[in-house]
Design an enzyme around this catalytic site. Structure first.
Site, PDB file in Angstrom:
ATOM      1  N   GLU A 127      70.065 -10.268  37.399  1.00  0.00           N
ATOM      2  CA  GLU A 127      71.262  -9.711  36.754  1.00  0.00           C
ATOM      3  C   GLU A 127      72.529 -10.324  37.354  1.00  0.00           C
ATOM      4  O   GLU A 127      73.508 -10.583  36.637  1.00  0.00           O
ATOM      5  CB  GLU A 127      71.327  -8.189  36.943  1.00  0.00           C
ATOM      6  CG  GLU A 127      70.190  -7.414  36.301  1.00  0.00           C
ATOM      7  CD  GLU A 127      69.000  -7.227  37.250  1.00  0.00           C
ATOM      8  OE1 GLU A 127      68.677  -8.175  38.009  1.00  0.00           O
ATOM      9  OE2 GLU A 127      68.387  -6.154  37.218  1.00  0.00           O
TER      10      GLU A 127
ATOM     11  N   CYS B 196      71.807  -3.576  41.384  1.00  0.00           N
ATOM     12  CA  CYS B 196      72.177  -4.261  40.140  1.00  0.00           C
ATOM     13  C   CYS B 196      72.750  -3.280  39.127  1.00  0.00           C
ATOM     14  O   CYS B 196      73.578  -3.647  38.295  1.00  0.00           O
ATOM     15  CB  CYS B 196      70.964  -4.967  39.551  1.00  0.00           C
ATOM     16  SG  CYS B 196      70.449  -6.347  40.568  1.00  0.00           S
TER      17      CYS B 196
ATOM     18  N   ALA C  30      26.424 -30.014  42.127  1.00  0.00           N
ATOM     19  CA  ALA C  30      25.072 -30.523  41.870  1.00  0.00           C
ATOM     20  C   ALA C  30      24.130 -30.004  42.954  1.00  0.00           C
ATOM     21  O   ALA C  30      24.561 -29.415  43.947  1.00  0.00           O
ATOM     22  CB  ALA C  30      25.089 -32.052  41.867  1.00  0.00           C
TER      23      ALA C  30
ATOM     24  N   TRP D 249      34.021 -35.107  40.488  1.00  0.00           N
ATOM     25  CA  TRP D 249      34.802 -34.066  39.884  1.00  0.00           C
ATOM     26  C   TRP D 249      34.090 -33.587  38.646  1.00  0.00           C
ATOM     27  O   TRP D 249      33.762 -34.391  37.800  1.00  0.00           O
ATOM     28  CB  TRP D 249      36.208 -34.579  39.479  1.00  0.00           C
ATOM     29  CG  TRP D 249      36.992 -35.065  40.657  1.00  0.00           C
ATOM     30  CD1 TRP D 249      37.247 -36.341  41.012  1.00  0.00           C
ATOM     31  CD2 TRP D 249      37.644 -34.243  41.643  1.00  0.00           C
ATOM     32  NE1 TRP D 249      38.018 -36.385  42.154  1.00  0.00           N
ATOM     33  CE2 TRP D 249      38.276 -35.100  42.552  1.00  0.00           C
ATOM     34  CE3 TRP D 249      37.746 -32.873  41.833  1.00  0.00           C
ATOM     35  CZ2 TRP D 249      38.990 -34.625  43.656  1.00  0.00           C
ATOM     36  CZ3 TRP D 249      38.459 -32.418  42.916  1.00  0.00           C
ATOM     37  CH2 TRP D 249      39.067 -33.299  43.808  1.00  0.00           C
TER      38      TRP D 249
ATOM     39  N   ARG E  69      48.020 -22.876  41.489  1.00  0.00           N
ATOM     40  CA  ARG E  69      48.325 -22.778  42.926  1.00  0.00           C
ATOM     41  C   ARG E  69      49.810 -22.520  43.140  1.00  0.00           C
ATOM     42  O   ARG E  69      50.203 -21.722  43.985  1.00  0.00           O
ATOM     43  CB  ARG E  69      47.939 -24.078  43.650  1.00  0.00           C
ATOM     44  CG  ARG E  69      46.474 -24.241  43.885  1.00  0.00           C
ATOM     45  CD  ARG E  69      46.214 -25.500  44.692  1.00  0.00           C
ATOM     46  NE  ARG E  69      44.784 -25.748  44.827  1.00  0.00           N
ATOM     47  CZ  ARG E  69      44.253 -26.859  45.288  1.00  0.00           C
ATOM     48  NH1 ARG E  69      45.045 -27.855  45.678  1.00  0.00           N
ATOM     49  NH2 ARG E  69      42.951 -26.998  45.384  1.00  0.00           N
TER      50      ARG E  69
ATOM     51  N   GLY F 227      34.085 -20.553  47.271  1.00  0.00           N
ATOM     52  CA  GLY F 227      33.058 -20.881  46.271  1.00  0.00           C
ATOM     53  C   GLY F 227      32.354 -19.642  45.726  1.00  0.00           C
ATOM     54  O   GLY F 227      32.858 -18.519  45.856  1.00  0.00           O
TER      55      GLY F 227
ATOM     56  N   THR G 154      29.800 -17.882  46.666  1.00  0.00           N
ATOM     57  CA  THR G 154      29.383 -16.789  47.565  1.00  0.00           C
ATOM     58  C   THR G 154      30.555 -15.848  47.822  1.00  0.00           C
ATOM     59  O   THR G 154      30.440 -14.625  47.684  1.00  0.00           O
ATOM     60  CB  THR G 154      28.849 -17.367  48.893  1.00  0.00           C
ATOM     61  OG1 THR G 154      27.840 -18.318  48.598  1.00  0.00           O
ATOM     62  CG2 THR G 154      28.286 -16.273  49.779  1.00  0.00           C
TER      63      THR G 154
HETATM   64  N1  LIG Z   1      33.570 -26.107  41.088  1.00  0.00           N
HETATM   65  C1  LIG Z   1      34.249 -25.157  41.703  1.00  0.00           C
HETATM   66  O1  LIG Z   1      35.064 -24.470  41.097  1.00  0.00           O
HETATM   67  C2  LIG Z   1      34.040 -24.934  43.153  1.00  0.00           C
HETATM   68  C3  LIG Z   1      34.984 -24.216  43.876  1.00  0.00           C
HETATM   69  C4  LIG Z   1      34.730 -23.987  45.219  1.00  0.00           C
HETATM   70  C5  LIG Z   1      33.566 -24.462  45.786  1.00  0.00           C
HETATM   71  N2  LIG Z   1      32.690 -25.170  45.062  1.00  0.00           N
HETATM   72  C6  LIG Z   1      31.428 -25.644  45.651  1.00  0.00           C
HETATM   73  O2  LIG Z   1      30.765 -24.505  46.133  1.00  0.00           O
HETATM   74  C7  LIG Z   1      29.962 -24.887  47.230  1.00  0.00           C
HETATM   75  C8  LIG Z   1      30.208 -23.946  48.366  1.00  0.00           C
HETATM   76  O3  LIG Z   1      29.950 -22.645  47.939  1.00  0.00           O
HETATM   77  P1  LIG Z   1      29.470 -21.506  48.927  1.00  0.00           P
HETATM   78  O4  LIG Z   1      29.137 -20.343  48.099  1.00  0.00           O
HETATM   79  O5  LIG Z   1      28.458 -22.073  49.859  1.00  0.00           O
HETATM   80  O6  LIG Z   1      30.761 -21.294  49.802  1.00  0.00           O
HETATM   81  P2  LIG Z   1      31.987 -20.267  49.831  1.00  0.00           P
HETATM   82  O7  LIG Z   1      31.835 -19.172  48.863  1.00  0.00           O
HETATM   83  O8  LIG Z   1      33.212 -21.081  49.857  1.00  0.00           O
HETATM   84  O9  LIG Z   1      31.813 -19.715  51.282  1.00  0.00           O
HETATM   85  C9  LIG Z   1      30.769 -18.826  51.555  1.00  0.00           C
HETATM   86  C10 LIG Z   1      30.849 -18.421  52.987  1.00  0.00           C
HETATM   87  O10 LIG Z   1      32.028 -17.649  53.190  1.00  0.00           O
HETATM   88  C11 LIG Z   1      31.819 -16.836  54.336  1.00  0.00           C
HETATM   89  N3  LIG Z   1      32.267 -15.501  54.071  1.00  0.00           N
HETATM   90  C12 LIG Z   1      33.195 -14.827  54.795  1.00  0.00           C
HETATM   91  N4  LIG Z   1      33.357 -13.603  54.338  1.00  0.00           N
HETATM   92  C13 LIG Z   1      32.496 -13.452  53.296  1.00  0.00           C
HETATM   93  C14 LIG Z   1      32.190 -12.363  52.442  1.00  0.00           C
HETATM   94  N5  LIG Z   1      32.786 -11.172  52.543  1.00  0.00           N
HETATM   95  N6  LIG Z   1      31.241 -12.555  51.533  1.00  0.00           N
HETATM   96  C15 LIG Z   1      30.620 -13.718  51.391  1.00  0.00           C
HETATM   97  N7  LIG Z   1      30.867 -14.791  52.180  1.00  0.00           N
HETATM   98  C16 LIG Z   1      31.813 -14.655  53.133  1.00  0.00           C
HETATM   99  C17 LIG Z   1      30.311 -16.847  54.611  1.00  0.00           C
HETATM  100  O11 LIG Z   1      30.050 -17.696  55.733  1.00  0.00           O
HETATM  101  P3  LIG Z   1      30.494 -17.260  57.215  1.00  0.00           P
HETATM  102  O12 LIG Z   1      30.396 -15.770  57.247  1.00  0.00           O
HETATM  103  O13 LIG Z   1      29.513 -17.943  58.083  1.00  0.00           O
HETATM  104  O14 LIG Z   1      31.875 -17.766  57.383  1.00  0.00           O
HETATM  105  C18 LIG Z   1      29.737 -17.503  53.384  1.00  0.00           C
HETATM  106  O15 LIG Z   1      28.554 -18.219  53.626  1.00  0.00           O
HETATM  107  C19 LIG Z   1      30.331 -26.310  47.539  1.00  0.00           C
HETATM  108  O16 LIG Z   1      29.336 -27.154  47.004  1.00  0.00           O
HETATM  109  C20 LIG Z   1      31.621 -26.526  46.805  1.00  0.00           C
HETATM  110  O17 LIG Z   1      31.791 -27.867  46.416  1.00  0.00           O
HETATM  111  C21 LIG Z   1      32.897 -25.425  43.751  1.00  0.00           C
END
Ligand SMILES: NC(=O)c1ccc[n+]([C@@H]2O[C@H](COP(=O)([O-])OP(=O)(O)OC[C@H]3O[C@@H](n4cnc5c(N)ncnc54)[C@H](OP(=O)(O)O)[C@@H]3O)[C@@H](O)[C@H]2O)c1
Length: 383
Positions: free
Chosen positions: A56, A88, A166, A173, A187, A300, A302
């Site tokens: 404003e 304001c 993979a 990519w 971002r 990722g 997880t």
């Molecule tokens: N294409 C895409 O959009 C994309 C994006 C990102 C990643 N990626 C790929 O994904 C792969 C990695 O994936 P990822 O699943 O192994 O890794 P992530 O999700 O990045 O990391 C998982 C790790 O985070 C930690 N963590 C900490 N707090 C957590 C919680 N509350 N719950 C779960 N995990 C927790 C755990 O290890 P600690 O507890 O030991 O720290 C867990 O093993 C790579 O190949 C990467 O290239 C692809």
């Protein structure tokens, strides 16, 4: 009854507000347009950063004397408190504004009340014009006020068969350069970008914004329970943006003591452990306390599964590439969903072609509703 001039002015104010996404936290984004007494554009502005003038004030300065007798269109109810800047509501009344139209009420106890102050000063006040559009533009801030934690947008890039890497973990990519440029816009609009230790280990990601003019760099966050994934020399530790490593209370972080830019210590936060890794609510509470109002969760699978299980994903943006892998990790890991009746159903809000890929946006907590499919030329895809 709103006129076309009213809706045009408010739509312009909403567009102005969006220019500062990612730059105003812990404040909302706000835009303002002033029409003079004859209904002609007199001034406009938007809140650019916390501590700077509100929208404003920018608009009043631009309008000068032409504000007298005019109408101010504001995306959020004008504030009524003296923070780092004055109220304001008072500034609008003193400038002689005759009518204030705002889209969304201010839900914060400390800033609300602007409408009442304006009415008491004899200004005509109307609320709710294009409220849905304005709310969508301020979704991150409004969600953070309502839930007391940052808004979380989970983004992933996958093949058409839903894989994000993979079988040998290579993932660069999957999607096109156009999609990757679009991620830099996401971002830039976020206050923090978060990845898990698995992604840090596999990809050594940089996580800073590139190619977006005037972007405020987000806080780069790696969730690394044992402090073993981010090693000195990791790209995320360069000086391009601030970085925070979240670790467990008992993790050994000696190697991070001089691993920041200029051999400075890396910013580390210690959080409680969860059943797996670190507590997601504790992480979000810590980020909120640091002024983060919007998080871009970049994986990722997880960590994304843990966020979904914690009910901490507010929006999903998936980039789907016309690529098949047939093996490799799925976009989302275990989210505690074991049967179809408990599937997390989303409402698809947008589908857009980005180069050769498809960008799908969806939000949880709603029943399926209509969606749109648009082919957007690359030059027009920035919104
Ligand atoms: N294409 C895409 O959009 C994309 C994006 C990102 C990643 N990626 C790929 O994904 C792969 C990695 O994936 P990822 O699943 O192994 O890794 P992530 O999700 O990045 O990391 C998982 C790790 O985070 C930690 N963590 C900490 N707090 C957590 C919680 N509350 N719950 C779960 N995990 C927790 C755990 O290890 P600690 O507890 O030991 O720290 C867990 O093993 C790579 O190949 C990467 O290239 C692809």
């Amino acid at each position: 009854m709103a006129t076309t001039a009213d809706t045009d002015a408010m739509r312009r104010a909403i567009a102005l507000a969006a220019r500062a996404l990612g730059a105003t936290s812990p404040n909302p984004v706000v835009g303002c347009v002033i029409l003079d007494a004859a209904g002609q554009p007199a001034g406009e502005g938007f809140h650019r950063r916390a501590g700077g003038p509100h929208a404003e004030i920018h608009a009043l300065r631009a309008a000068g004397d032409r504000a007298r007798g005019g109408t101010a269109y504001v995306t959020l109810e004008p504030c009524d408190h003296t923070g780092r800047t004055g109220p304001c509501s008072q500034a609008l009344a003193e400038a002689g504004i005759a009518r204030v139209v705002y889209a969304v009420g201010d839900p914060t106890p400390q800033a609300t009340g602007g409408a009442g102050t304006l009415r008491a000063a004899g200004v005509q006040v109307e609320a709710g014009l294009l409220a849905e559009e304005a709310e969508a533009g301020n979704a991150a801030w409004l969600t953070s006020v309502r839930l007391g934690r940052p808004y979380v947008l989970w983004k992933y890039a996958a093949t058409l068969d839903g894989r994000i890497a993979a079988a040998d973990t290579t993932s660069r990519w999957i999607t096109s350069a156009e999609s990757r440029a679009d991620v830099h816009r996401l971002r830039a609009e976020a206050d923090a970008v978060v990845v898990g230790s698995g992604t840090a280990r596999a990809d050594d990601p940089h996580l800073a914004v590139r190619g977006v003019d005037g972007a405020v760099q987000p806080l780069r966050v790696v969730v690394d329970t044992e402090a073993t994934a981010v090693r000195p020399g990791a790209r995320v530790l360069d000086g391009a943006a601030p970085t925070l490593i979240a670790v467990a209370d008992d993790a050994d972080t000696t190697h991070l003591k001089a691993a920041g830019p200029g051999d400075e210590p890396v910013d580390v936060v210690r959080l409680p452990r969860a059943e797996r890794g670190l507590s997601v609510p504790a992480l979000l509470a810590e980020l909120h306390a640091r002024g983060v109002r919007s998080v871009l969760l970049e994986g990722g699978p997880t960590l994304a599964g843990a966020f979904v299980a914690a009910g901490a994903v507010d929006k999903v943006v998936g980039y789907l590439a016309p690529v098949l892998l047939g093996a490799g990790p799925a976009a989302l890991g275990d989210a505690g969903i074991t049967t179809i009746a408990r599937a997390l159903r989303l409402r698809m809000t947008e589908t857009v072609r980005i180069g050769p890929d498809l960008r799908i946006t969806a939000t949880p907590g709603h029943s399926p509703a209509d969606s749109t499919t648009t082919a957007v030329p690359t030059s027009h895809k920035e919104r």
